[in-house]
Design an enzyme around this catalytic site. Sequence first.
Site, PDB file in Angstrom:
ATOM      1  N   GLN A 166       0.823  -1.216   0.000  1.00 18.61           N
ATOM      2  CA  GLN A 166       0.000   0.000   0.000  1.00 18.61           C
ATOM      3  C   GLN A 166       0.857   1.266   0.000  1.00 18.61           C
ATOM      4  O   GLN A 166       0.328   2.373   0.026  1.00 18.61           O
ATOM      5  CB  GLN A 166      -0.929   0.014   1.222  1.00 18.61           C
ATOM      6  CG  GLN A 166      -1.870  -1.170   1.298  1.00 18.61           C
ATOM      7  CD  GLN A 166      -2.889  -1.184   0.160  1.00 18.61           C
ATOM      8  OE1 GLN A 166      -3.076  -0.191  -0.555  1.00 18.61           O
ATOM      9  NE2 GLN A 166      -3.538  -2.316  -0.021  1.00 18.61           N
TER      10      GLN A 166
ATOM     11  N   CYS B  30      -8.653  -9.009   4.839  1.00 28.76           N
ATOM     12  CA  CYS B  30      -7.520  -9.930   5.080  1.00 28.76           C
ATOM     13  C   CYS B  30      -6.683  -9.452   6.259  1.00 28.76           C
ATOM     14  O   CYS B  30      -5.449  -9.515   6.221  1.00 28.76           O
ATOM     15  CB  CYS B  30      -6.644 -10.082   3.835  1.00 28.76           C
ATOM     16  SG  CYS B  30      -7.515 -10.743   2.437  1.00 28.76           S
TER      17      CYS B  30
END
Length: 425
Positions: free
Chosen positions: A220, A383
């Site tokens: 990310q 997740c």
Amino acid sequence: MGAAACAEPGPGGPLTGPSPAFRPPRDDFPILSRPVNGQPLVWLDSAASAQKPRIVLDAMRTFAETHYANVHRGVHGLGHAATEAYEAARNRVAAFIGAAAADEVVFVRGATEAINLVAASFGRSTLRAGDEIVLTELEHHANIVPWQLLREASGVVLRVVPIGDDGTVSLDDLRATLGTRTRLVAVAHVSNVLGTVLPVAEIARLAHAAGARLLVDGCQAVPGRPVDVTALGADFYVFSAHKMYGPTGIGVLWGRRELLAAMPPWQGGGEMIASVSFERTTFKKPPYRFEAGTPPIIEAIGLAAACDYLAGLGLAGIAAHEQALRACAVERLRAVPGLRLLAAEGPGERAGILSFIIDGVHPHDIATVLDTAGIAIRAGHHCAQPLMRRLGVAATARASFGLYNTSADVDALAEGLMRVREVFG
Ligand code: PLP
């Protein structure tokens, strides 16, 4: 964050985001012009996967139409051309992340595979029963489960640094978790649920001072901020192309040259060998030792194009733009009755990712109602079930911002959430 966060619009007109220095290049993304459920698409799910600019799609198509062959094999002209393009892609990726050399870049299927590679190769060859691996409470399953598999195989111990209520990881807590048996610290650079940016350069210093290696999950981070793996001081850095406006099916394991050189292969097959007989096989040097079988060739071309695209736009501008969108969204969403932002504010930087819940409304219902308005967010545990447990929820709604989002998208989200409130009372 004050009202200025949502100030509209800068010199670029209606397409300008709240950060006036950056003009979101929406026209580069063909999918953004298609309607969804009869409404203009508002893509707020880039943290799951980012949309692809034409330049990436064109690069892959042109390569497939004019240069395609398998790599490192053929003596024919196309074989040479394809190999050159594939290795040039590796060079471009290496330059993009500040690697000291292209052979520190291993092409893999994605971040998940990269972490599994490190666990299977570095982990099994160097870690012994009782050695400790330190994780944080906000990790994605991809940075938890491979270490648990290693624990089953080798008896390593997993230790977890708790996060604060504001979603940050404190260096004091990390210090308290490091011990004489710590061999590896494995942390996200940016949380995929909260957007928290971890101080990885400081974490590298602490890990090294404790005699441990540092693996950073940069999934990310790479799409939205300048990343220089050498300057960060990490030992391994992993990411996936599809989150950085590139194709699916390819990702990167970057590792320090001397570490990769000492690691055994984790998969065997064609192209990773120096010689094979039924008695004995010898292996190529990294990165090829870790690239068994036909690699993702067309995807490597697409990944390199994505790197060039991001470098051309400027990662610092993208970071500022996404932070400004997030700040604007925090402000707008606070006005939605019953909406609770999760660990959304605190010290340190935040990337363009925001999680929230609405009292009495399941996150899936939030996402479903928004979808009817053409607004795509993600709902679920992302997740990151241990983090959900820490936050005291089973799931969250998550909006994530990419370089193409604008403050109009934030407005659409805020209005869509008001509609959710109306629907559910
Ligand atoms: N790590 C983080 C922080 C992520 O956000 C993701 C994807 O959501 C992954 C790892 C796994 O990436 P991939 O599924 O592309 O291997």
